[in-house]
Motif scaffolding. Structure first.
Motif, PDB file in Angstrom:
ATOM      1  N   ASN A  27       0.819  -1.203   0.000  1.00  0.00           N
ATOM      2  CA  ASN A  27       0.000   0.000   0.000  1.00  0.00           C
ATOM      3  C   ASN A  27       0.858   1.261   0.000  1.00  0.00           C
ATOM      4  OD1 ASN A  27      -2.501  -1.261  -0.021  1.00  0.00           O
ATOM      5  ND2 ASN A  27      -2.598  -1.422   2.199  1.00  0.00           N
ATOM      6  N   ARG A  28       1.932   1.240   0.764  1.00  0.00           N
ATOM      7  CA  ARG A  28       2.802   2.414   0.842  1.00  0.00           C
ATOM      8  C   ARG A  28       3.511   2.665  -0.478  1.00  0.00           C
ATOM      9  NH1 ARG A  28       5.632   2.613   6.780  1.00  0.00           N
ATOM     10  NH2 ARG A  28       6.348   4.603   5.889  1.00  0.00           N
ATOM     11  N   THR A  29       3.909   1.598  -1.155  1.00  0.00           N
ATOM     12  CA  THR A  29       4.567   1.749  -2.451  1.00  0.00           C
ATOM     13  C   THR A  29       3.604   2.316  -3.495  1.00  0.00           C
ATOM     14  OG1 THR A  29       6.057  -0.107  -1.970  1.00  0.00           O
ATOM     15  CG2 THR A  29       5.806   0.539  -4.286  1.00  0.00           C
ATOM     16  N   LEU A  30       2.371   1.810  -3.500  1.00  0.00           N
ATOM     17  CA  LEU A  30       1.376   2.309  -4.447  1.00  0.00           C
ATOM     18  C   LEU A  30       1.056   3.775  -4.180  1.00  0.00           C
ATOM     19  CD1 LEU A  30      -0.613   1.873  -6.734  1.00  0.00           C
ATOM     20  CD2 LEU A  30      -2.245   0.940  -5.068  1.00  0.00           C
ATOM     21  N   ALA A  31       0.918   4.127  -2.911  1.00  0.00           N
ATOM     22  CA  ALA A  31       0.650   5.521  -2.553  1.00  0.00           C
ATOM     23  C   ALA A  31       1.805   6.425  -2.989  1.00  0.00           C
ATOM     24  CB  ALA A  31       0.421   5.636  -1.048  1.00  0.00           C
ATOM     25  N   LEU A  32       3.045   5.957  -2.769  1.00  0.00           N
ATOM     26  CA  LEU A  32       4.215   6.745  -3.156  1.00  0.00           C
ATOM     27  C   LEU A  32       4.292   6.901  -4.668  1.00  0.00           C
ATOM     28  CD1 LEU A  32       6.775   8.199  -2.245  1.00  0.00           C
ATOM     29  CD2 LEU A  32       7.984   6.005  -2.366  1.00  0.00           C
ATOM     30  N   LEU A  33       3.915   5.859  -5.399  1.00  0.00           N
ATOM     31  CA  LEU A  33       3.918   5.933  -6.856  1.00  0.00           C
ATOM     32  C   LEU A  33       2.942   7.000  -7.342  1.00  0.00           C
ATOM     33  CD1 LEU A  33       4.808   4.814  -9.608  1.00  0.00           C
ATOM     34  CD2 LEU A  33       2.990   3.097  -9.412  1.00  0.00           C
ATOM     35  N   ILE A  34       1.752   7.013  -6.778  1.00  0.00           N
ATOM     36  CA  ILE A  34       0.756   8.030  -7.147  1.00  0.00           C
ATOM     37  C   ILE A  34       1.261   9.426  -6.804  1.00  0.00           C
ATOM     38  CG2 ILE A  34      -1.574   8.891  -6.664  1.00  0.00           C
ATOM     39  CD1 ILE A  34      -2.394   5.975  -6.134  1.00  0.00           C
ATOM     40  N   ASP A  35       1.833   9.561  -5.608  1.00  0.00           N
ATOM     41  CA  ASP A  35       2.360  10.865  -5.191  1.00  0.00           C
ATOM     42  C   ASP A  35       3.514  11.317  -6.088  1.00  0.00           C
ATOM     43  OD1 ASP A  35       0.679  11.516  -3.036  1.00  0.00           O
ATOM     44  OD2 ASP A  35       1.767  10.160  -1.708  1.00  0.00           O
ATOM     45  N   ASN A  36       4.368  10.391  -6.496  1.00  0.00           N
ATOM     46  CA  ASN A  36       5.491  10.753  -7.360  1.00  0.00           C
ATOM     47  C   ASN A  36       5.018  11.217  -8.739  1.00  0.00           C
ATOM     48  OD1 ASN A  36       7.541  10.331  -5.519  1.00  0.00           O
ATOM     49  ND2 ASN A  36       7.916   8.220  -6.143  1.00  0.00           N
ATOM     50  N   VAL A  37       3.941  10.603  -9.240  1.00  0.00           N
ATOM     51  CA  VAL A  37       3.382  11.039 -10.519  1.00  0.00           C
ATOM     52  C   VAL A  37       2.861  12.470 -10.407  1.00  0.00           C
ATOM     53  CG1 VAL A  37       1.512  10.681 -12.179  1.00  0.00           C
ATOM     54  CG2 VAL A  37       2.826   8.722 -11.347  1.00  0.00           C
ATOM     55  N   ILE A  38       2.109  12.740  -9.334  1.00  0.00           N
ATOM     56  CA  ILE A  38       1.568  14.095  -9.125  1.00  0.00           C
ATOM     57  C   ILE A  38       2.698  15.079  -8.896  1.00  0.00           C
ATOM     58  CG2 ILE A  38       0.120  15.519  -7.624  1.00  0.00           C
ATOM     59  CD1 ILE A  38      -1.525  13.005  -7.020  1.00  0.00           C
ATOM     60  N   TRP A  39       3.652  14.680  -8.061  1.00  0.00           N
ATOM     61  CA  TRP A  39       4.810  15.545  -7.785  1.00  0.00           C
ATOM     62  C   TRP A  39       5.579  15.824  -9.068  1.00  0.00           C
ATOM     63  CZ3 TRP A  39      10.051  14.308  -8.355  1.00  0.00           C
ATOM     64  CH2 TRP A  39      10.947  15.223  -7.826  1.00  0.00           C
ATOM     65  N   GLY A  40       5.749  14.805  -9.925  1.00  0.00           N
ATOM     66  CA  GLY A  40       6.459  14.992 -11.190  1.00  0.00           C
ATOM     67  C   GLY A  40       5.746  15.957 -12.119  1.00  0.00           C
ATOM     68  N   LEU A  41       4.414  15.878 -12.160  1.00  0.00           N
ATOM     69  CA  LEU A  41       3.645  16.798 -13.000  1.00  0.00           C
ATOM     70  C   LEU A  41       3.781  18.234 -12.503  1.00  0.00           C
ATOM     71  CD1 LEU A  41       0.382  14.705 -13.547  1.00  0.00           C
ATOM     72  CD2 LEU A  41       2.191  15.163 -15.219  1.00  0.00           C
ATOM     73  N   ILE A  42       3.767  18.390 -11.177  1.00  0.00           N
ATOM     74  CA  ILE A  42       3.967  19.726 -10.607  1.00  0.00           C
ATOM     75  C   ILE A  42       5.349  20.260 -10.962  1.00  0.00           C
ATOM     76  CG2 ILE A  42       4.159  21.045  -8.455  1.00  0.00           C
ATOM     77  CD1 ILE A  42       2.109  19.135  -7.230  1.00  0.00           C
ATOM     78  N   LEU A  43       6.347  19.397 -10.856  1.00  0.00           N
ATOM     79  CA  LEU A  43       7.721  19.808 -11.159  1.00  0.00           C
ATOM     80  C   LEU A  43       7.886  20.153 -12.635  1.00  0.00           C
ATOM     81  CD1 LEU A  43      10.592  20.192 -10.151  1.00  0.00           C
ATOM     82  CD2 LEU A  43      11.015  17.772 -10.632  1.00  0.00           C
ATOM     83  N   LEU A  44       7.303  19.356 -13.524  1.00  0.00           N
ATOM     84  CA  LEU A  44       7.386  19.641 -14.959  1.00  0.00           C
ATOM     85  C   LEU A  44       6.716  20.967 -15.296  1.00  0.00           C
ATOM     86  CD1 LEU A  44       6.715  16.120 -16.542  1.00  0.00           C
ATOM     87  CD2 LEU A  44       8.869  17.408 -16.547  1.00  0.00           C
ATOM     88  N   SER A  45       5.596  21.231 -14.641  1.00  0.00           N
ATOM     89  CA  SER A  45       4.910  22.512 -14.853  1.00  0.00           C
ATOM     90  C   SER A  45       5.788  23.669 -14.417  1.00  0.00           C
ATOM     91  CB  SER A  45       3.588  22.531 -14.078  1.00  0.00           C
ATOM     92  OG  SER A  45       2.727  21.495 -14.512  1.00  0.00           O
ATOM     93  N   PHE A  46       6.448  23.486 -13.280  1.00  0.00           N
ATOM     94  CA  PHE A  46       7.353  24.521 -12.794  1.00  0.00           C
ATOM     95  C   PHE A  46       8.513  24.740 -13.758  1.00  0.00           C
ATOM     96  CE2 PHE A  46      11.557  24.724 -10.711  1.00  0.00           C
ATOM     97  CZ  PHE A  46      11.580  26.078 -10.420  1.00  0.00           C
ATOM     98  N   LEU A  47       9.096  23.656 -14.275  1.00  0.00           N
ATOM     99  CA  LEU A  47      10.226  23.773 -15.187  1.00  0.00           C
ATOM    100  C   LEU A  47       9.813  24.472 -16.486  1.00  0.00           C
ATOM    101  CD1 LEU A  47      11.904  20.264 -14.748  1.00  0.00           C
ATOM    102  CD2 LEU A  47      12.711  22.466 -13.864  1.00  0.00           C
ATOM    103  N   ALA A  48       8.615  24.153 -16.967  1.00  0.00           N
ATOM    104  CA  ALA A  48       8.133  24.779 -18.204  1.00  0.00           C
ATOM    105  C   ALA A  48       7.910  26.271 -18.002  1.00  0.00           C
ATOM    106  CB  ALA A  48       6.844  24.098 -18.661  1.00  0.00           C
ATOM    107  N   ILE A  49       7.235  26.608 -16.899  1.00  0.00           N
ATOM    108  CA  ILE A  49       6.985  28.025 -16.605  1.00  0.00           C
ATOM    109  C   ILE A  49       8.298  28.741 -16.320  1.00  0.00           C
ATOM    110  CG2 ILE A  49       5.886  29.625 -14.986  1.00  0.00           C
ATOM    111  CD1 ILE A  49       3.698  27.516 -14.600  1.00  0.00           C
ATOM    112  N   GLY A  50       9.203  28.064 -15.578  1.00  0.00           N
ATOM    113  CA  GLY A  50      10.485  28.674 -15.256  1.00  0.00           C
ATOM    114  C   GLY A  50      11.327  28.958 -16.482  1.00  0.00           C
ATOM    115  N   ALA A  51      11.273  28.064 -17.479  1.00  0.00           N
ATOM    116  CA  ALA A  51      12.046  28.279 -18.707  1.00  0.00           C
ATOM    117  C   ALA A  51      11.560  29.512 -19.452  1.00  0.00           C
ATOM    118  CB  ALA A  51      11.943  27.035 -19.601  1.00  0.00           C
ATOM    119  N   VAL A  52      10.243  29.668 -19.524  1.00  0.00           N
ATOM    120  CA  VAL A  52       9.672  30.831 -20.219  1.00  0.00           C
ATOM    121  C   VAL A  52      10.020  32.112 -19.481  1.00  0.00           C
ATOM    122  CG1 VAL A  52       7.526  31.955 -20.924  1.00  0.00           C
ATOM    123  CG2 VAL A  52       7.790  29.479 -21.209  1.00  0.00           C
TER     124      VAL A  52
END
Length: 263
Positions: free
Chosen positions: A26-51
């Protein structure tokens, strides 16, 4: 032997609660979901930061010839924001959602303290700060698998456990008064039952189960203490006249069950 490890905790109210530990799956599955969301947030930041960085460099060059100092500032700010997102994601959600992140909520697990209460800002911060160490060489996995309490290093330092969020059992093995049944209907409208966590409900349930074995004086004192805490927790302004502390706790017990049954 059960499929899941269970643990007994003693609450500050001297009530013993039993929880089912979340387990590595359960903890691994929860972490996987959180990492996907965290990654999307980070990618959004990198895209906005580049502009934003490109625009700032163009504006800077209109006034100054050297852009090395600006570049250093941009890199420093990006590193700071990256660190804040990395550490802040788990701290923010585990504090705001009382021990849960989006991943934990989806998998129905929760972080609690060793005394059965929900995790707060200090515990969430310690767990997040030690997460990189737990991730290093899979140390966290090692501690969870081979530890009886299934704690990673961050849990040991913060004094926390990760448990399954169990739904309340509708059936009871103790009597409930008619006054409580009437008040329960009012509480569904007047009280904020969402502030009552499963572990809080468990404390009320265990008290109601064991009150018949308590001395009258002890039962009166304990019921008043719990009633005051619960009343404040669910943001209830006042209790109707003629309702005792025991009737109130019974009503909260019933109202919580009915509220969860409609979720």
């Amino acid at each position: 032997m059960g499929l899941f490890n269970r643990i007994n905790l003693q609450t500050p109210e001297s009530v013993e609660l039993e929880f089912t530990l979340a387990g590595i799956g359960n903890r691994t599955l929860a972490l996987l979901i959180d990492n996907v969301i965290w990654g999307l947030i980070l990618l959004s930041f990198l895209a906005i930061g580049a502009v934003v960085s490109t625009q700032l460099q163009e504006i800077w060059l209109n006034f100054f010839e050297d852009d090395e100092s600006l570049l250093l500032w941009i890199i420093s700010i990006q590193i700071l924001i990256f660190f804040s997102i990395y550490m802040g994601y788990f701290v923010f959600f585990e504090t705001l959602w009382q021990g849960q992140t989006p991943g934990k909520r989806a998998v129905k697990i929760r972080v609690i303290r060793d005394n059965g209460r929900s995790a707060r800002l200090p515990q969430a911060t310690l767990r997040s700060l030690l997460r990189p160490i737990d991730d290093l060489f899979f140390l966290g996995v090692f501690f969870i698998i081979f530890g009886k309490q299934e704690k990673r290093l961050g849990d040991w330092i913060a004094g926390t456990l990760v448990v399954q969020e169990e739904k309340p059992v509708v059936s009871t093995d103790f009597a409930l008064s008619q006054e409580a049944k009437t008040l329960a209907e009012q509480l569904l409208v007047q009280a904020d039952l969402s502030q009552l966590l499963p572990e809080d409900f468990a404390v009320i349930r265990e008290y109601l189960r064991r009150r018949s074995m308590m001395l009258t004086e002890a039962r009166t004192e304990k019921s008043k203490q719990l009633a005051q805490q619960v009343k404040k927790l669910i943001n209830l302004e006042k209790v109707p006249k003629g309702i005792t502390a025991n009737h109130f706790l019974e009503a909260v017990y019933l109202a919580y069950q009915r509220d969860r049954a409609t979720d």
